[in-house]
Write a protein that holds these residues in place. Structure first.
Motif, PDB file in Angstrom:
ATOM      1  N   PHE A  68     -15.526   4.291  25.699  1.00 45.01           N
ATOM      2  CA  PHE A  68     -16.218   3.156  25.089  1.00 45.01           C
ATOM      3  C   PHE A  68     -17.702   3.112  25.463  1.00 45.01           C
ATOM      4  O   PHE A  68     -18.515   2.615  24.684  1.00 45.01           O
ATOM      5  CB  PHE A  68     -15.522   1.850  25.481  1.00 45.01           C
ATOM      6  CG  PHE A  68     -14.107   1.750  25.005  1.00 45.01           C
ATOM      7  CD1 PHE A  68     -13.747   2.212  23.750  1.00 45.01           C
ATOM      8  CD2 PHE A  68     -13.119   1.205  25.812  1.00 45.01           C
ATOM      9  CE1 PHE A  68     -12.441   2.127  23.297  1.00 45.01           C
ATOM     10  CE2 PHE A  68     -11.809   1.113  25.378  1.00 45.01           C
ATOM     11  CZ  PHE A  68     -11.474   1.575  24.117  1.00 45.01           C
ATOM     12  N   ILE A  69     -18.045   3.617  26.633  1.00 50.24           N
ATOM     13  CA  ILE A  69     -19.464   3.687  26.998  1.00 50.24           C
ATOM     14  C   ILE A  69     -20.195   4.614  26.043  1.00 50.24           C
ATOM     15  O   ILE A  69     -21.263   4.280  25.512  1.00 50.24           O
ATOM     16  CB  ILE A  69     -19.633   4.156  28.451  1.00 50.24           C
ATOM     17  CG1 ILE A  69     -19.241   3.045  29.426  1.00 50.24           C
ATOM     18  CG2 ILE A  69     -21.089   4.587  28.717  1.00 50.24           C
ATOM     19  CD1 ILE A  69     -19.273   3.470  30.883  1.00 50.24           C
ATOM     20  N   PHE A  70     -19.640   5.796  25.812  1.00 46.62           N
ATOM     21  CA  PHE A  70     -20.306   6.761  24.937  1.00 46.62           C
ATOM     22  C   PHE A  70     -20.434   6.224  23.510  1.00 46.62           C
ATOM     23  O   PHE A  70     -21.514   6.289  22.909  1.00 46.62           O
ATOM     24  CB  PHE A  70     -19.532   8.082  24.927  1.00 46.62           C
ATOM     25  CG  PHE A  70     -19.760   8.927  26.149  1.00 46.62           C
ATOM     26  CD1 PHE A  70     -21.032   9.314  26.527  1.00 46.62           C
ATOM     27  CD2 PHE A  70     -18.683   9.353  26.929  1.00 46.62           C
ATOM     28  CE1 PHE A  70     -21.241  10.103  27.658  1.00 46.62           C
ATOM     29  CE2 PHE A  70     -18.881  10.136  28.054  1.00 46.62           C
ATOM     30  CZ  PHE A  70     -20.154  10.511  28.416  1.00 46.62           C
ATOM     31  N   THR A  71     -19.345   5.694  22.968  1.00 50.09           N
ATOM     32  CA  THR A  71     -19.405   5.219  21.582  1.00 50.09           C
ATOM     33  C   THR A  71     -20.228   3.937  21.469  1.00 50.09           C
ATOM     34  O   THR A  71     -20.916   3.728  20.473  1.00 50.09           O
ATOM     35  CB  THR A  71     -17.988   4.994  21.017  1.00 50.09           C
ATOM     36  OG1 THR A  71     -17.278   4.071  21.853  1.00 50.09           O
ATOM     37  CG2 THR A  71     -17.215   6.305  20.963  1.00 50.09           C
ATOM     38  N   GLY A  72     -20.177   3.087  22.494  1.00 53.36           N
ATOM     39  CA  GLY A  72     -20.992   1.873  22.477  1.00 53.36           C
ATOM     40  C   GLY A  72     -22.475   2.193  22.535  1.00 53.36           C
ATOM     41  O   GLY A  72     -23.281   1.589  21.812  1.00 53.36           O
ATOM     42  N   LEU A  73     -22.851   3.142  23.386  1.00 51.37           N
ATOM     43  CA  LEU A  73     -24.259   3.546  23.457  1.00 51.37           C
ATOM     44  C   LEU A  73     -24.719   4.176  22.145  1.00 51.37           C
ATOM     45  O   LEU A  73     -25.863   3.973  21.719  1.00 51.37           O
ATOM     46  CB  LEU A  73     -24.469   4.536  24.612  1.00 51.37           C
ATOM     47  CG  LEU A  73     -24.407   3.959  26.020  1.00 51.37           C
ATOM     48  CD1 LEU A  73     -24.539   5.089  27.040  1.00 51.37           C
ATOM     49  CD2 LEU A  73     -25.506   2.923  26.241  1.00 51.37           C
ATOM     50  N   GLY A  88     -19.377   7.053  14.283  1.00 54.35           N
ATOM     51  CA  GLY A  88     -19.073   7.625  15.584  1.00 54.35           C
ATOM     52  C   GLY A  88     -17.839   8.495  15.581  1.00 54.35           C
ATOM     53  O   GLY A  88     -17.779   9.518  16.274  1.00 54.35           O
ATOM     54  N   GLU A  89     -16.836   8.108  14.804  1.00 53.06           N
ATOM     55  CA  GLU A  89     -15.612   8.918  14.722  1.00 53.06           C
ATOM     56  C   GLU A  89     -15.911  10.312  14.181  1.00 53.06           C
ATOM     57  O   GLU A  89     -15.467  11.321  14.733  1.00 53.06           O
ATOM     58  CB  GLU A  89     -14.596   8.217  13.821  1.00 53.06           C
ATOM     59  CG  GLU A  89     -14.028   6.936  14.367  1.00 53.06           C
ATOM     60  CD  GLU A  89     -12.878   7.166  15.327  1.00 53.06           C
ATOM     61  OE1 GLU A  89     -11.942   7.896  14.973  1.00 53.06           O
ATOM     62  OE2 GLU A  89     -12.922   6.605  16.430  1.00 53.06           O
ATOM     63  N   GLY A  90     -16.662  10.367  13.090  1.00 51.44           N
ATOM     64  CA  GLY A  90     -16.986  11.668  12.502  1.00 51.44           C
ATOM     65  C   GLY A  90     -17.887  12.488  13.392  1.00 51.44           C
ATOM     66  O   GLY A  90     -17.714  13.713  13.525  1.00 51.44           O
ATOM     67  N   SER A 260     -28.045   9.030  18.548  1.00 54.10           N
ATOM     68  CA  SER A 260     -26.790   8.291  18.427  1.00 54.10           C
ATOM     69  C   SER A 260     -25.604   9.247  18.297  1.00 54.10           C
ATOM     70  O   SER A 260     -24.578   9.086  18.966  1.00 54.10           O
ATOM     71  CB  SER A 260     -26.860   7.360  17.215  1.00 54.10           C
ATOM     72  OG  SER A 260     -25.658   6.646  17.044  1.00 54.10           O
ATOM     73  N   GLY A 261     -25.734  10.249  17.444  1.00 57.09           N
ATOM     74  CA  GLY A 261     -24.659  11.222  17.280  1.00 57.09           C
ATOM     75  C   GLY A 261     -24.398  12.028  18.538  1.00 57.09           C
ATOM     76  O   GLY A 261     -23.244  12.332  18.869  1.00 57.09           O
ATOM     77  N   ALA A 262     -25.468  12.377  19.268  1.00 55.89           N
ATOM     78  CA  ALA A 262     -25.299  13.123  20.516  1.00 55.89           C
ATOM     79  C   ALA A 262     -24.511  12.310  21.535  1.00 55.89           C
ATOM     80  O   ALA A 262     -23.655  12.841  22.254  1.00 55.89           O
ATOM     81  CB  ALA A 262     -26.667  13.504  21.075  1.00 55.89           C
ATOM     82  N   LEU A 263     -24.786  11.010  21.597  1.00 53.82           N
ATOM     83  CA  LEU A 263     -24.047  10.151  22.521  1.00 53.82           C
ATOM     84  C   LEU A 263     -22.581  10.035  22.107  1.00 53.82           C
ATOM     85  O   LEU A 263     -21.682  10.030  22.959  1.00 53.82           O
ATOM     86  CB  LEU A 263     -24.696   8.766  22.563  1.00 53.82           C
ATOM     87  CG  LEU A 263     -26.039   8.701  23.298  1.00 53.82           C
ATOM     88  CD1 LEU A 263     -26.754   7.396  22.992  1.00 53.82           C
ATOM     89  CD2 LEU A 263     -25.832   8.856  24.801  1.00 53.82           C
ATOM     90  N   ALA A 264     -22.327   9.948  20.809  1.00 50.44           N
ATOM     91  CA  ALA A 264     -20.932   9.923  20.341  1.00 50.44           C
ATOM     92  C   ALA A 264     -20.204  11.198  20.743  1.00 50.44           C
ATOM     93  O   ALA A 264     -18.984  11.189  20.948  1.00 50.44           O
ATOM     94  CB  ALA A 264     -20.885   9.735  18.827  1.00 50.44           C
ATOM     95  N   GLY A 265     -20.954  12.299  20.865  1.00 51.01           N
ATOM     96  CA  GLY A 265     -20.356  13.552  21.312  1.00 51.01           C
ATOM     97  C   GLY A 265     -19.764  13.468  22.696  1.00 51.01           C
ATOM     98  O   GLY A 265     -18.912  14.282  23.069  1.00 51.01           O
ATOM     99  N   GLY A 266     -20.210  12.486  23.497  1.00 53.72           N
ATOM    100  CA  GLY A 266     -19.621  12.311  24.820  1.00 53.72           C
ATOM    101  C   GLY A 266     -18.142  11.989  24.766  1.00 53.72           C
ATOM    102  O   GLY A 266     -17.377  12.333  25.684  1.00 53.72           O
ATOM    103  N   LEU A 267     -17.704  11.327  23.696  1.00 52.57           N
ATOM    104  CA  LEU A 267     -16.280  11.070  23.504  1.00 52.57           C
ATOM    105  C   LEU A 267     -15.508  12.383  23.435  1.00 52.57           C
ATOM    106  O   LEU A 267     -14.424  12.518  24.024  1.00 52.57           O
ATOM    107  CB  LEU A 267     -16.074  10.249  22.231  1.00 52.57           C
ATOM    108  CG  LEU A 267     -14.648  10.105  21.695  1.00 52.57           C
ATOM    109  CD1 LEU A 267     -13.732   9.492  22.736  1.00 52.57           C
ATOM    110  CD2 LEU A 267     -14.635   9.274  20.414  1.00 52.57           C
TER     111      LEU A 267
END
Length: 366
Positions: A68-73, A88-90, A260-267
């Motif tokens: 949630f931290i990664f997707t929230g950021l 974020g899912e994609g 934003s996409g790079a942070l979603a990559g943390g998931l």
């Protein structure tokens, strides 16, 4: 005629309004629990005990919090640029493909090189998939909400094709890649802390949690202590004023969406490298959409995002334990509680801002 803006002290807007909205959501959830014949106090006690009452529960809670931290950021950075990134899912799905390819193709490399390269590959995949909707909005006027929704489905379809036809595990009846080499995975937290004398049970919590904490600090420094962050906030506040000041809104939109996409990559890093150790279908499990609520509750600030992520981590882990102890309170009901929190933190934000403002005015009069 537009509504009159509600002016609140910064501390009240950032802390008190989300707290009131969460409290109201929990009251509604309590009424639902009463409606099925259970005690809200007992249910809350069981939920908190399951999430925070043992080392295993805390570890699972922090594992969920990491996602949630990664997707929230990811959502928060886009918010600051005036964008609503619901892809974020994609972006995490594409990041998962990139990280899996890196772990499989670069397996001959030693772990000290392979792990950082795989993490960078995840960030690059997410950034690329976030950049494209940003580029489409900046240069073609395609609204980022529409494009990111479409790109979620494209990413899911691409993942199915690759896992079935290209990189799937031979002979497996499940759509998955071969398991990664031992040196290509993240260290579980119980192994990482064992040399320090801290004994934790084996759980999905791994060193990606430390990356998530580092991401909180990095995003704070980016948004509030850098020229790029100032430009992002300026474009989000007033694109025309930003252009007048010499800032290119188009460039900032593309850069913000890439970050934003790079942070979603943390998931993907947490799930694919840290937990599953291979790429599976639907590993994102809706975490990207919960990130929207996390960013809304956290007011886009990294501290708020961290606290909101912890709240949802508690709900996810505590809700799972609660459904075991109280079968009448199913996991779906916990999802409903999360949905009510999202509703109150998002759609009804203006209502709670007015309530808080009225309360503060009443207190000052007295």
């Amino acid at each position: 005629m537009s509504a009159t803006p509600i002016d609140l002290p910064r501390w009240a807007d950032a802390g008190l309004v989300p707290l009131v909205s969460v409290a109201a959501a929990l009251v509604v959830a309590g009424l639902v629990v009463i409606g099925i014949g259970e005690s809200p106090l007992e249910a809350t006690t069981l939920l908190l005990r399951g999430a925070l009452g043992s080392a295993e529960g805390v570890s699972f809670t922090l594992y969920y919090t990491t996602n949630f931290i990664f997707t929230g950021l990811a959502v928060a950075v886009a918010f600051h640029a005036g964008l609503f990134n619901i892809g974020g899912e994609g972006q995490a799905t594409i990041a998962g493909i990139f990280v899996a390819l890196a772990c499989l193709w670069l397996a001959p490399l030693p772990g000290i090189l392979l792990v950082p390269l795989a993490i960078l590959a995840a960030a690059a995949g997410g950034a690329l998939y976030g950049f494209i909707p940003g580029w489409l909005q900046a240069t073609r006027g395609s609204h980022v909400v529409i494009t990111t929704i479409m790109f979620n489905f494209i990413a899911a379809t691409l993942s199915v094709y690759l896992l079935v036809e290209v990189i799937g595990k031979p002979g497996s009846m499940q759509a998955e890649t071969p398991e990664f080499a031992r040196h290509a995975i993240l260290t579980p937290m119980h192994e990482l802390l064992a040399p320090l004398g801290l004994k934790l049970p084996a759980t999905p919590l791994n060193s990606a949690f430390l990356l998530a904490l580092a991401a909180l600090v990095a995003v704070w420094a980016l948004i509030y202590r850098s020229r790029l962050g100032y430009a992002i906030r300026t474009v989000g506040a007033n694109p025309r004023a930003a252009a007048y000041a010499g800032i290119s809104p188009a460039r900032i939109i593309m850069v913000a969406m890439a970050i934003s996409g790079a942070l979603a990559g943390g998931l993907a890093v947490n799930e694919v490298m840290g937990v599953q150790h291979r790429l599976l279908l639907d590993f994102t499990a809706g975490y990207g959409f919960v990130g929207i609520a996390v960013a809304l509750m956290g007011r886009g600030h990294p501290v708020g995002v961290g606290l909101a992520a912890l709240l949802f981590g508690v709900l996810y882990q505590g809700g799972a334990e609660l459904s075991f102890d109280k079968p009448s309170i199913t996991r779906d009901m916990v999802v409903v509680i999360g949905g009510v929190i999202i509703l109150f933190a998002g759609a009804l934000d203006g209502l709670f801002r007015r309530i808080v403002a009225s309360g503060l005015r009443f207190g000052s009069v007295r």
